[in-house]
Design a protein around this motif. Structure first.
Motif, short mmCIF file in Angstrom:
data_model
loop_
_atom_site.label_atom_id
_atom_site.label_comp_id
_atom_site.label_asym_id
_atom_site.label_seq_id
_atom_site.Cartn_x
_atom_site.Cartn_y
_atom_site.Cartn_z
N CYS A 45 1.57 -2.64 -6.68
CA CYS A 45 0.78 -1.46 -6.05
C CYS A 45 -0.68 -1.81 -5.67
N ALA A 46 -0.85 -1.78 -4.37
CA ALA A 46 -2.45 -2.16 -4.10
C ALA A 46 -3.24 -1.47 -4.30
N HIS A 47 -4.36 -1.59 -5.15
CA HIS A 47 -5.67 -0.93 -5.02
C HIS A 47 -5.78 0.42 -5.69
N HIS A 48 -4.61 0.98 -6.29
CA HIS A 48 -4.58 2.50 -6.57
C HIS A 48 -3.35 2.58 -7.78
N ASN A 49 -3.53 3.78 -8.15
CA ASN A 49 -2.49 4.19 -9.47
C ASN A 49 -1.21 4.65 -8.26
N PRO A 50 -0.20 4.22 -8.57
CA PRO A 50 0.83 4.68 -7.27
C PRO A 50 1.67 6.21 -7.62
N ASP A 51 2.20 6.66 -7.15
CA ASP A 51 3.02 7.84 -7.33
C ASP A 51 3.80 7.76 -8.21
N GLU A 87 -21.28 -9.70 -13.42
CA GLU A 87 -20.89 -11.02 -13.26
C GLU A 87 -19.57 -11.57 -13.98
N GLU A 88 -19.35 -10.73 -15.08
CA GLU A 88 -18.19 -11.35 -15.71
C GLU A 88 -16.70 -10.93 -15.55
N THR A 89 -16.71 -9.76 -14.90
CA THR A 89 -15.55 -9.22 -14.42
C THR A 89 -15.62 -8.41 -13.05
N HIS A 90 -15.04 -8.89 -12.12
CA HIS A 90 -14.76 -8.05 -10.95
C HIS A 90 -13.67 -6.82 -10.74
N PHE A 91 -12.47 -7.42 -11.37
CA PHE A 91 -11.25 -6.42 -11.43
C PHE A 91 -10.88 -6.38 -12.81
N ILE A 92 -10.07 -5.62 -13.44
CA ILE A 92 -9.69 -5.51 -14.78
C ILE A 92 -8.15 -5.04 -14.60
N TYR A 93 -7.30 -5.57 -15.12
CA TYR A 93 -5.73 -5.03 -15.20
C TYR A 93 -5.47 -5.15 -16.58
N VAL A 94 -4.88 -4.23 -17.07
CA VAL A 94 -4.57 -4.03 -18.52
C VAL A 94 -3.21 -4.18 -18.83
N LEU A 95 -2.88 -5.05 -19.64
CA LEU A 95 -1.27 -5.24 -19.89
C LEU A 95 -0.76 -3.96 -20.53
N SER A 96 0.30 -3.46 -20.11
CA SER A 96 0.78 -2.24 -20.48
C SER A 96 2.38 -1.97 -20.18
N GLY A 97 3.08 -1.39 -20.83
CA GLY A 97 4.39 -1.03 -20.42
C GLY A 97 4.78 0.54 -20.58
N TYR A 98 3.61 1.29 -19.98
CA TYR A 98 3.76 2.86 -19.96
C TYR A 98 4.54 3.50 -19.27
N HIS A 157 0.80 -1.08 0.04
CA HIS A 157 -0.05 0.04 0.09
C HIS A 157 1.01 1.34 0.03
N GLN A 158 0.42 2.37 -0.63
CA GLN A 158 1.31 3.64 -0.82
C GLN A 158 1.57 4.25 0.54
N ASP A 159 0.87 3.98 1.68
CA ASP A 159 0.94 4.56 3.10
C ASP A 159 2.26 4.13 3.58
N HIS A 160 2.85 4.88 4.43
CA HIS A 160 3.93 4.59 5.14
C HIS A 160 3.80 5.22 6.72
N GLU A 218 -1.68 -2.27 -10.07
CA GLU A 218 -3.18 -2.67 -10.05
C GLU A 218 -4.09 -1.29 -10.53
N ASN A 219 -5.02 -1.68 -11.12
CA ASN A 219 -6.09 -0.58 -11.52
C ASN A 219 -7.58 -1.26 -11.73
N ARG A 220 -8.41 -0.98 -10.55
CA ARG A 220 -9.62 -1.67 -10.37
C ARG A 220 -10.64 -1.09 -11.35
N LYS A 221 -11.48 -1.91 -12.02
CA LYS A 221 -12.37 -1.58 -12.55
C LYS A 221 -13.75 -1.58 -11.60
N PHE A 222 -14.34 -0.37 -11.55
CA PHE A 222 -15.59 -0.41 -10.52
C PHE A 222 -16.87 -0.60 -11.31
N ASN A 223 -16.93 -1.68 -11.84
CA ASN A 223 -18.49 -2.11 -12.19
C ASN A 223 -18.62 -3.70 -11.52
#
Length: 195
Positions: A141-147, A172-183, A109-112, A164-169
């Motif tokens: 990186c848990a549950h958020h876009n990191p610094d 029934e098909e998808t609870h979370f979505i993570y997209v492959l990227s090298g950005y 998590h980002q907190d410290h 990690e990047n959550r999709k908030f819908n």
């Protein structure tokens, strides 16, 4: 992306790519017309035999992009990036630049402590260095876009990132979505999966 508040500006985009030693290995330019609002421009560059980023040798290139209107410099940005080859194999696992790597990761998590989420870059770097000393090579990186500073630190220190990047819908098909990227980071920033 280029944002313009004027109609039909004629601009020149100049890019330079520097290798890890700082030498310019590629450069180019493009004269273009920018419309009002958001504009996306693509420019192609070829790097011969790039030095690959890996866990032990964090070869980071830089691209400097400058935006001119006639001779006036309007904006400039410089971004680090790395070249790498990744492969996920269902039978043999993860490969980085052709070498099989066992991911030894932590979920952070980002907190410290008392700092909350306002973690200075030097504290984040200290934590990531300590994780590397413990044998960790993957930072989730848990549950958020990191610094972005965390991603830059991981790039410099040779730490793989699962961003990690959550999709908030609640379909029934998808609870979370993570997209492959090298950005943002030179390795697997986002991974596609289902919970």
């Amino acid at each position: 992306d280029i944002y313009s508040f004027e109609e039909c500006q004629k601009l020149k985009i100049i890019y330079q790519i520097m290798n890890p030693e700082g030498a310019i290995v590629c450069e180019g330019n493009d004269n273009t017309t920018i419309e009002f609002g958001k504009n996306r421009k693509r420019m192609n560059a070829a790097i011969q035999c790039p030095v690959l980023w890996d866990l032990e040798h964090c070869a980071l290139y830089k691209v400097r992009i400058s935006l001119y209107r006639e001779e006036e410099l309007l904006d400039q940005d410089c971004v680090d990036f790395g070249f790498r080859d990744i492969k996920f194999d269902p039978d043999h696992g993860f490969f980085l630049n052709g070498k099989q790597i066992k991911l030894r990761g932590v979920c952070m998590h980002q907190d410290h402590g008392r700092l909350g989420v306002a973690v200075p870059a030097n504290v984040a770097e200290y934590r990531i260095r300590k994780l590397k000393e413990l044998g960790v090579n993957a930072y989730r990186c848990a549950h958020h876009n990191p610094d972005p500073a965390i991603l830059d630190i991981c790039d410099r220190l040779g730490m793989l990132v699962i961003d990690e990047n959550r999709k908030f819908n609640f379909s029934e098909e998808t609870h979370f979505i993570y997209v492959l990227s090298g950005y943002e980071s030179p390795i697997c920033d986002f991974v596609v999966c289902r919970e």
